[in-house]
Design a protein around this motif. Structure first.
Motif: not given
Length: 172
Positions: A96-106, A110-113, A136-145
């Motif tokens: 879960y922690l590894l996943s949190a780091v990966v998805f947090g970075l994503l 993607t939020g910056k993009e 539509s670019y804001f959907l990625l950080p919402v899903g990953c966040g």
């Protein structure tokens, strides 16, 4: 922790329902586009742009957190299946922690993009129709966040032994 889980569960369900509505809208629009093209030789303008830039992004990223609560993500258990159950549970929970780091970075990247696309007013033109695509670019950080929040919550449950309010399927 239970109340946090209940709130998170409601957010996941609302977001998932919007994804399901997007799927229905996508099917309706594609059907209307094909029918218009075959029956009237007049396809709906902008269908490809909307499907590829909105609907498919909804389908891919919005349900990430929901799938995580149902343990629906793909796992490969080549070595861990031979380990004792308690060891499997600990290893699984630390992912879960590894996943949190990966998805947090994503989510961050993607939020910056998304902000860059918003500032530029990103759009595309299809059949002489201007389709604005920056939202539509804001959907990625919402899903990953949201996915990040779910895995952090699940790790918190593991670390504290608290009762879950998320309503998720147990892991191991």
């Amino acid at each position: 922790m239970y109340l946090i889980g209940r709130i998170l569960a409601v957010v996941v369900k609302v977001i998932t329902w919007t994804g399901m509505v997007a799927i229905i809208l996508m099917m309706t629009q594609i059907t209307a586009d094909v029918a218009g093209k075959l029956l009237f030789n007049q396809p709906l303008p902008g269908t490809i742009a909307l499907v590829s830039n909105y609907y498919m992004v909804f389908v891919a990223f919005i349900p990430l957190a929901f799938v995580e609560t149902r343990n629906g993500h793909i796992t490969v258990e080549v070595v861990t299946e031979f380990l004792p159950r308690h060891v499997q549970r600990h290893l699984y929970s630390w992912t879960y922690l590894l996943s949190a780091v990966v998805f947090g970075l994503l989510a961050y990247q993607t939020g910056k993009e998304a902000m860059t696309s918003y500032a530029a007013g990103t759009f595309m033109v299809e059949q002489q129709i201007k389709v604005i695509t920056w939202p539509s670019y804001f959907l990625l950080p919402v899903g990953c966040g949201l996915m990040t929040l779910v895995v952090v919550y699940r790790w918190g449950l593991y670390a504290t032994g608290a009762r879950s309010g998320l309503g998720e399927v147990p892991t191991v």
